[in-house]
Scaffold this motif. Sequence first.
Motif, mmCIF file in Angstrom:
data_model
loop_
_atom_site.group_PDB
_atom_site.id
_atom_site.type_symbol
_atom_site.label_atom_id
_atom_site.label_comp_id
_atom_site.label_asym_id
_atom_site.label_seq_id
_atom_site.Cartn_x
_atom_site.Cartn_y
_atom_site.Cartn_z
ATOM 1 N N LEU A 117 -27.515 63.590 108.693
ATOM 2 C CA LEU A 117 -27.230 62.105 109.400
ATOM 3 C C LEU A 117 -26.011 61.879 110.142
ATOM 4 C CD1 LEU A 117 -28.161 59.148 109.742
ATOM 5 C CD2 LEU A 117 -27.062 58.599 107.606
ATOM 6 N N VAL A 118 -26.003 61.528 111.095
ATOM 7 C CA VAL A 118 -24.425 61.228 111.927
ATOM 8 C C VAL A 118 -24.545 59.721 112.166
ATOM 9 C CG1 VAL A 118 -23.573 61.597 114.221
ATOM 10 C CG2 VAL A 118 -24.280 63.606 112.955
ATOM 11 N N LEU A 217 -19.607 61.838 111.252
ATOM 12 C CA LEU A 217 -19.544 60.656 112.186
ATOM 13 C C LEU A 217 -19.034 61.172 113.447
ATOM 14 C CD1 LEU A 217 -16.954 59.002 109.583
ATOM 15 C CD2 LEU A 217 -19.442 58.802 109.703
ATOM 16 N N PHE A 218 -19.349 60.295 114.402
ATOM 17 C CA PHE A 218 -19.033 60.846 115.819
ATOM 18 C C PHE A 218 -18.782 59.794 116.398
ATOM 19 C CE2 PHE A 218 -20.144 61.689 120.352
ATOM 20 C CZ PHE A 218 -19.958 62.850 120.589
ATOM 21 N N GLY A 219 -17.650 59.656 117.335
ATOM 22 C CA GLY A 219 -17.094 58.650 118.102
ATOM 23 C C GLY A 219 -16.282 59.060 119.114
ATOM 24 N N TYR A 220 -15.802 58.349 120.189
ATOM 25 C CA TYR A 220 -14.949 58.484 121.070
ATOM 26 C C TYR A 220 -14.579 57.033 121.713
ATOM 27 C CZ TYR A 220 -12.889 60.312 125.714
ATOM 28 O OH TYR A 220 -11.850 60.873 126.620
ATOM 29 N N SER A 221 -13.103 57.260 122.077
ATOM 30 C CA SER A 221 -12.499 55.847 122.491
ATOM 31 C C SER A 221 -12.407 55.031 121.380
ATOM 32 C CB SER A 221 -12.902 55.269 123.873
ATOM 33 O OG SER A 221 -12.291 54.391 124.181
ATOM 34 N N ALA A 230 -12.948 55.510 109.397
ATOM 35 C CA ALA A 230 -13.692 55.421 108.354
ATOM 36 C C ALA A 230 -13.451 56.835 107.594
ATOM 37 C CB ALA A 230 -15.243 55.706 108.970
ATOM 38 N N ALA A 231 -12.865 57.777 108.328
ATOM 39 C CA ALA A 231 -12.834 58.900 107.447
ATOM 40 C C ALA A 231 -11.389 58.744 106.390
ATOM 41 C CB ALA A 231 -12.278 60.068 108.382
ATOM 42 N N GLY A 245 -17.985 66.025 108.257
ATOM 43 C CA GLY A 245 -17.374 66.506 109.341
ATOM 44 C C GLY A 245 -17.085 65.098 110.213
ATOM 45 N N THR A 246 -16.017 64.985 110.693
ATOM 46 C CA THR A 246 -15.773 63.798 111.676
ATOM 47 C C THR A 246 -15.179 64.267 113.025
ATOM 48 O OG1 THR A 246 -15.411 62.406 109.772
ATOM 49 C CG2 THR A 246 -14.569 61.666 111.946
#
Length: 441
Positions: A117-118, A217-221, A230-231, A245-246
């Motif tokens: 899950l991401v 976890l995946f995020g930009y900006s 969150a990490a 992984g983040t």
Amino acid sequence: MPPRKRLLAAAVTAAACLGAQALSHTTASAADDVVSRGVTIPAFYNPPAALPAANGSLVRSAPLPLALGLPGLDGPLPGRATRLMYRSTDSGGQPVAVTGAYIEPSAAWKGGGPRPLVALAPGTMGQGDQCAASLGLEHPLTFNGRTTSVGYEDLAIYRLLAKGVAVVVTDYVGLGATDRLHTYVNRVDEGHAVLDAVRAARSVPGATVTHDSRVGLFGYSQGGGATASAAELQASYAPDVTLSGTYAGAPPADLTAVTKAIDGSELAGALGWSLNGFLQSDPQLRPIAEAHLNTAGKAALADLSTMCVGDAVFGYGYAKSTAWTTDGRSISDIIAATPALQRFLDHQRIGTLKPSGPVRVATGVSDNLVPHAQARQLAVDWCRKGADITYKPVVLPDVGSALLNHFAPLLTDQGDAIGWLTDRLSGKPAPSTCSTLPAQP
């Protein structure tokens, strides 16, 4: 290129690549229709009066039609989507309803172990409820003459689904959910919303992810700041959510530096979203705002509170905050001279805690919107705490537009970022680059 032409080029390029809440917000009942800039927000997004006791508990769910979906032999492609509302806790310690979406992919996971899950944290969408990323999955482009919203995160979501990775997307606190204003770049609200989205996904009817599924976890900006937060918060807030992984791309870790950078840029409207969010998070700051904002400034904040990115670029591109204040000082100068504001921004700083699990920090070396230096400093701060950091400077030329300097790395690095995260979800170790960071730009 003249500013207005650069502004148009930035907006057109962003769109091509992707294929009135006011300061006092009124709570809507479950039966009320909420209309934001001519867009009716589905009643699903109106939170109930009472919420479940546990963070991450589902409040409600419903099928979500994917605008770019196709029929397939084994189900819809790229997957079956569910609209979500779940409980989280805001930075004031109060329960809050957050909306989002879960997508069960049609593609098989081939990385070994149960389907991973991401949790995807969207980049800046705006502050109007019509801008929510979950609505962007249903309506990738909303344009009615009063608002322009582009679901640009759909690209990353679909790329992850194609690899057989389940995706849960958070709309953040107050974006989509109609009971309050979106607390833009509040690190605690965002970090909690991301972690609770993982918990909520595990209980979605029909979901194949379980507590044994690896989580990324995946995020930009704005999303990069949310995943970074969150990490950092995982160990204390969500010890049941183990992070494999983040990815934190272009994270706004130091809001003091970011505030200076966005003032007068194509995305100057984000300054208004920040101020609106600060006042929503801490009403004790309101007298300070009332004292320093002039009529134009107050009107801008009210106007921006219902805008999406496209609206803000065309409505407030290159605006300077000196035109919003009673004495002509910039917002940054006022913050520097006001201890209460300094304390608030210091509390929003990311990099003071050691993150859980490996983290990939990417930043464009020419990014002068979410400044490269402060994002790089986040990697330095984390390395000093002994974290497992992969630092990736994205080397691209300065094209003369802060907006394009910021968004270009999102696209050019996205494949590598997804590849790195997929490796973590497959159980492959992440080599730290902390030892070589001093030699990196």
